[in-house]
Write an enzyme that holds these catalytic residues in place. Structure first.
Site, PDB file in Angstrom:
ATOM      1  N   GLY A  12       0.795  -1.304  -0.048  1.00  0.00           N
ATOM      2  CA  GLY A  12       0.086  -0.021   0.066  1.00  0.00           C
ATOM      3  C   GLY A  12       0.865   1.030   0.053  1.00  0.00           C
ATOM      4  CG  ASN A 111      -5.757   1.089 -11.382  1.00  0.00           C
ATOM      5  OD1 ASN A 111      -5.348   0.792 -10.258  1.00  0.00           O
ATOM      6  ND2 ASN A 111      -5.275   0.429 -12.348  1.00  0.00           N
ATOM      7  CG  HIS A 113      -1.194   0.808 -15.651  1.00  0.00           C
ATOM      8  ND1 HIS A 113      -1.224  -0.657 -15.403  1.00  0.00           N
ATOM      9  CD2 HIS A 113      -0.331   0.516 -16.924  1.00  0.00           C
ATOM     10  CE1 HIS A 113      -0.503  -1.464 -16.160  1.00  0.00           C
ATOM     11  NE2 HIS A 113      -0.175  -0.631 -17.220  1.00  0.00           N
TER      12      HIS A 113
END
Length: 204
Positions: A12, A111, A113
């Protein structure tokens, strides 16, 4: 004010940068935060709870027929994470969300990436970049849709690729930029400064 759910599967590190920015006031407009992991031993759970005092939860596959995403939706909604009042951040979350889940939280899931999408989608993006021999790669924050790394792009940051780079060295340099643009993207979203128009994100 928005509620925020951060979904993790491991350490995380992007989650930590987001929580640090919320705590410092760099990101405002966030009311409540929930961190959920699909792995009970994910190091990020302890970081969230002990370092930041954030509520955490673990969602595991169900043996009684209920799908994983159905359980995830129940847990999110139990904590007041709904489409109309929340943002969901994927931060190293190693599961593909179902189309049904994405539909329920349409345009509210983001998200990060490690490539300049649409190049090098999917797993091992840094390895893909090295094999392709590109001189520049980077990272992308995007909305999540039904595809794999195909949603509208919010922010991108370029990272040079050096001749001597390995997967580890390139990944480490990209990760530094990930932390920066993920925080920036969430800050813009939480303050309603991003508009989706014709499948493109416009900053307002």
């Amino acid at each position: 004010m928005k509620n925020l759910a951060i979904l993790i599967s491991g350490r995380g590190s992007n989650m930590k940068s987001i929580l640090r920015a919320i705590k410092s006031g760099e990101i405002d407009g966030i009311k409540n935060v929930l961190v959920i992991s699909n792995r009970p031993n994910a190091p990020g759970l302890e970081i969230a709870s002990k370092e930041f005092g954030i509520k955490t939860s673990i969602v595991l596959p169900d043996e009684n027929g209920q799908t994983f995403d159905e359980k995830l939706i129940v847990e999110l909604q139990r904590n007041d994470i709904f489409e109309h009042n929340s943002i969901i951040c994927l931060a190293g979350y190693m599961r593909i969300l179902s189309p049904e889940f994405v539909k329920i939280y349409k345009n509210k899931i983001i998200n990060i990436h490690p490539s300049l999408l649409p190049s090098f989608k999917g797993l091992n993006a840094q390895k893909q970049a090295l094999i392709a021999g590109v001189k520049v790669t980077g990272c992308t924050v995007h909305l999540v849709d039904d595809g794999i790394d195909t949603g509208p792009i919010l922010l991108q940051k370029c990272v040079p690729v050096y001749d001597a780079d390995t997967i580890d060295s390139l990944s480490a340099r990209i990760l530094v930029e990930e932390h920066e643009i993920y925080v920036k993207a969430l800050k813009l979203l939480a303050s309603n400064r991003l508009l989706l128009k014709d499948n493109k994100i416009i900053q307002i």
